[in-house]
Design an enzyme around this catalytic site. Structure first.
Site, short mmCIF file in Angstrom:
data_model
loop_
_atom_site.label_atom_id
_atom_site.label_comp_id
_atom_site.label_asym_id
_atom_site.label_seq_id
_atom_site.Cartn_x
_atom_site.Cartn_y
_atom_site.Cartn_z
N GLU A 81 0.82 -1.21 0.00
CA GLU A 81 0.00 0.00 0.00
C GLU A 81 0.85 1.26 0.00
O GLU A 81 1.94 1.29 0.57
CB GLU A 81 -0.90 0.02 1.25
CG GLU A 81 -1.93 -1.09 1.19
CD GLU A 81 -2.89 -1.10 2.38
OE1 GLU A 81 -4.00 -1.61 2.20
OE2 GLU A 81 -2.54 -0.61 3.44
N CYS A 102 5.47 -6.40 8.30
CA CYS A 102 6.65 -5.95 9.04
C CYS A 102 6.94 -6.94 10.14
O CYS A 102 6.01 -7.37 10.84
CB CYS A 102 6.39 -4.55 9.62
SG CYS A 102 7.80 -3.95 10.60
N LEU A 208 9.73 6.78 18.31
CA LEU A 208 10.11 6.64 19.72
C LEU A 208 8.94 6.09 20.55
O LEU A 208 9.03 5.00 21.11
CB LEU A 208 10.58 8.01 20.25
CG LEU A 208 11.17 8.01 21.65
CD1 LEU A 208 12.45 7.20 21.71
CD2 LEU A 208 11.43 9.44 22.12
N CYS A 324 -1.42 6.71 9.19
CA CYS A 324 -0.23 6.02 9.70
C CYS A 324 -0.61 4.81 10.52
O CYS A 324 -1.48 4.89 11.38
CB CYS A 324 0.54 6.93 10.67
SG CYS A 324 1.12 8.42 9.95
N1 SAH Z 1 8.66 0.99 10.41
C1 SAH Z 1 8.93 2.36 10.38
C2 SAH Z 1 8.21 3.10 9.28
C3 SAH Z 1 6.78 2.74 9.07
S1 SAH Z 1 5.64 3.10 10.37
C4 SAH Z 1 8.68 3.00 11.73
O1 SAH Z 1 8.11 2.36 12.59
O2 SAH Z 1 9.12 4.14 11.90
C5 SAH Z 1 5.38 4.83 10.08
C6 SAH Z 1 4.89 5.65 11.28
O3 SAH Z 1 3.54 5.36 11.63
C7 SAH Z 1 5.72 5.40 12.51
O4 SAH Z 1 6.04 6.56 13.20
C8 SAH Z 1 4.78 4.57 13.31
O5 SAH Z 1 5.15 4.52 14.60
C9 SAH Z 1 3.46 5.23 13.01
N2 SAH Z 1 2.29 4.44 13.39
C10 SAH Z 1 2.17 3.11 13.47
N3 SAH Z 1 0.96 2.74 13.90
C11 SAH Z 1 0.26 3.90 14.11
C12 SAH Z 1 -1.07 4.19 14.55
N4 SAH Z 1 -1.93 3.23 14.82
N5 SAH Z 1 -1.45 5.47 14.63
C13 SAH Z 1 -0.59 6.47 14.31
N6 SAH Z 1 0.66 6.25 13.89
C14 SAH Z 1 1.10 4.98 13.79
FE1 SF4 Z 2 6.85 -2.15 11.68
FE2 SF4 Z 2 6.94 0.53 11.89
FE3 SF4 Z 2 4.61 -0.81 12.21
FE4 SF4 Z 2 6.50 -1.01 14.05
S1 SF4 Z 2 5.39 0.87 13.47
S2 SF4 Z 2 5.32 -2.72 13.19
S3 SF4 Z 2 8.33 -0.98 12.82
S4 SF4 Z 2 5.81 -0.68 10.34
#
Ligand code: SAH
Ligand code: SF4
Length: 334
Positions: A81, A102, A208, A324
């Site tokens: 996606e 992932c 973080l 996200c």
């Molecule tokens: N794996 C990498 C990049 C993809 S995730 C990472 O974790 O940084 C991209 C962003 O979306 C990250 O900051 C992640 O923490 C955030 N994210 C994941 N799940 C989310 C959610 N349910 N609500 C808002 N942001 C989320």
């Molecule tokens: Fe993977 Fe980023 Fe989702 Fe964590 S937030 S599961 S590292 S895609």
């Protein structure tokens, strides 16, 4: 769509052809070789046969039309996606995936919950970019920013992500400045160090989400192997080498990491002239609740009082599960 294959197809052609073809592909965004009337007909036919341009995808539009999610079908039957977000003031940013699923399994993330299928090739990453570039071209618009914040952990697919970035940045190809590209990682110290040495001005973002190891390990299992201190040491080296700012992402989860005590703890960690904090409203994926605006405001007040620079991410495309952390092909209605 590899350049190697293109070079192979064009090996008996005059040298300037490859430049022409890259321009057609990455700058004119042609969708069919027959449009490329600048090329001789037999070459158009050959390219049409050996280097098809079709990208199979299904699009979902948010009600406000500001977000378009693409479910992009891959050759092996899997799908990935990508998301286009149309901001006011002519910013068209796209969020691309680096993996199908992932392996890092963060508790708040839909992608993490679906498990890991495989890495994407650099071509498959580039296809996501081309798909939206073609779409925007019809409106006389362009992609202005690219973030690797879709499905997957970009630093677990390091080489393919880097070669995709090189194609995106290449003046003779997509020609987007590296400062307009961001890579987000859950925090893998070795990869952060390697990235510091790439001599590219790509933006780095670290997910973080918690200011202490106990909570972070709970939310992000990767923290058990790479605790906050180790991640920040690698970030420090990155800053020393590049002199660049680093963005830290922090999803606000109701009652979990959004209390004023959490904000205090986070302020201590974020007290660095080159750190920038990005607060992210939690997009529902099942297990947590979003913080209320009152809670978010209280959190922000602590940050302000401690002089921590931060921004709050705008929420895009929740209604089409394109926000996200909501990307998880299976949950997408077909
Ligand atoms: N794996 C990498 C990049 C993809 S995730 C990472 O974790 O940084 C991209 C962003 O979306 C990250 O900051 C992640 O923490 C955030 N994210 C994941 N799940 C989310 C959610 N349910 N609500 C808002 N942001 C989320
Ligand atoms: Fe993977 Fe980023 Fe989702 Fe964590 S937030 S599961 S590292 S895609």
């Amino acid at each position: 769509m590899t350049s190697l294959k293109l070079e192979e197809i064009l090996k008996d052609e005059p040298k300037y052809r490859i430049t022409q073809v890259y321009k057609l592909l990455y700058s004119d965004f042609i969708e069919n070789w027959q449009e490329a009337t600048i090329l001789p007909k037999n070459l158009r036919n050959k390219l049409g046969r050996d280097f098809p341009l079709e990208i199979k995808a299904k699009l979902f539009h948010s009600k406000d039309q500001k977000t378009i999610k693409a479910l992009v079908y891959l050759e092996d039957g899997l799908a990935t996606e990508a998301v286009l977000m149309i901001h006011p003031k002519k910013r068209n940013s796209i969020c691309v995936s680096s993996q199908v699923g992932c392996p890092l399994g963060c508790k708040f993330c839909a992608t993490g919950k679906m498990g890991f299928k495989r890495n994407l090739s650099s071509d498959e990453i580039i296809s996501q970019v081309l798909l939206f570039a073609r779409l925007l071209k019809r409106e006389n618009e362009k992609i202005t920013n690219i973030v690797f914040m879709g499905m997957g952990e970009p630093f677990l697919n390091y080489d393919n992500v880097l070669s995709a970035i090189r194609i995106i940045n290449d003046k003779g190809k997509f020609n987007l400045g590296t400062r307009r590209i961001s890579v987000s990682t859950a925090g893998l110290p070795q990869a952060i160090r390697k990235f510091s040495g790439e001599k590219m001005e790509v933006n780095l973002a670290i997910s973080l989400h918690a200011a202490n190891d106990k909570l972070r390990s709970n939310l992000m299992p990767v923290n058990k192997g790479y605790p906050i201190r180790k991640v920040l040491e690698a970030v420090e080296e990155y800053i020393k080498k590049t002199g660049r700012k680093v963005m830290f992402e922090y999803i606000l989860l109701k009652g979990v990491n959004d209390r004023t005590a959490d904000a205090e703890e986070l302020s201590v960690l974020m007290n660095h002239p080159l750190y920038h904090l990005n607060l992210i409203p939690y997009n529902p994926t099942g297990d947590f609740k979003s913080s209320s605006s009152r809670e978010i405001d209280a959190f922000k007040r602590v940050l302000k009082a401690r002089n921590i620079p931060f921004t709050q991410r705008f929420r895009f495309g929740v209604d089409i599960a394109a926000a996200c952390g909501q990307l998880a092909c299976a949950s997408t209605p077909l």
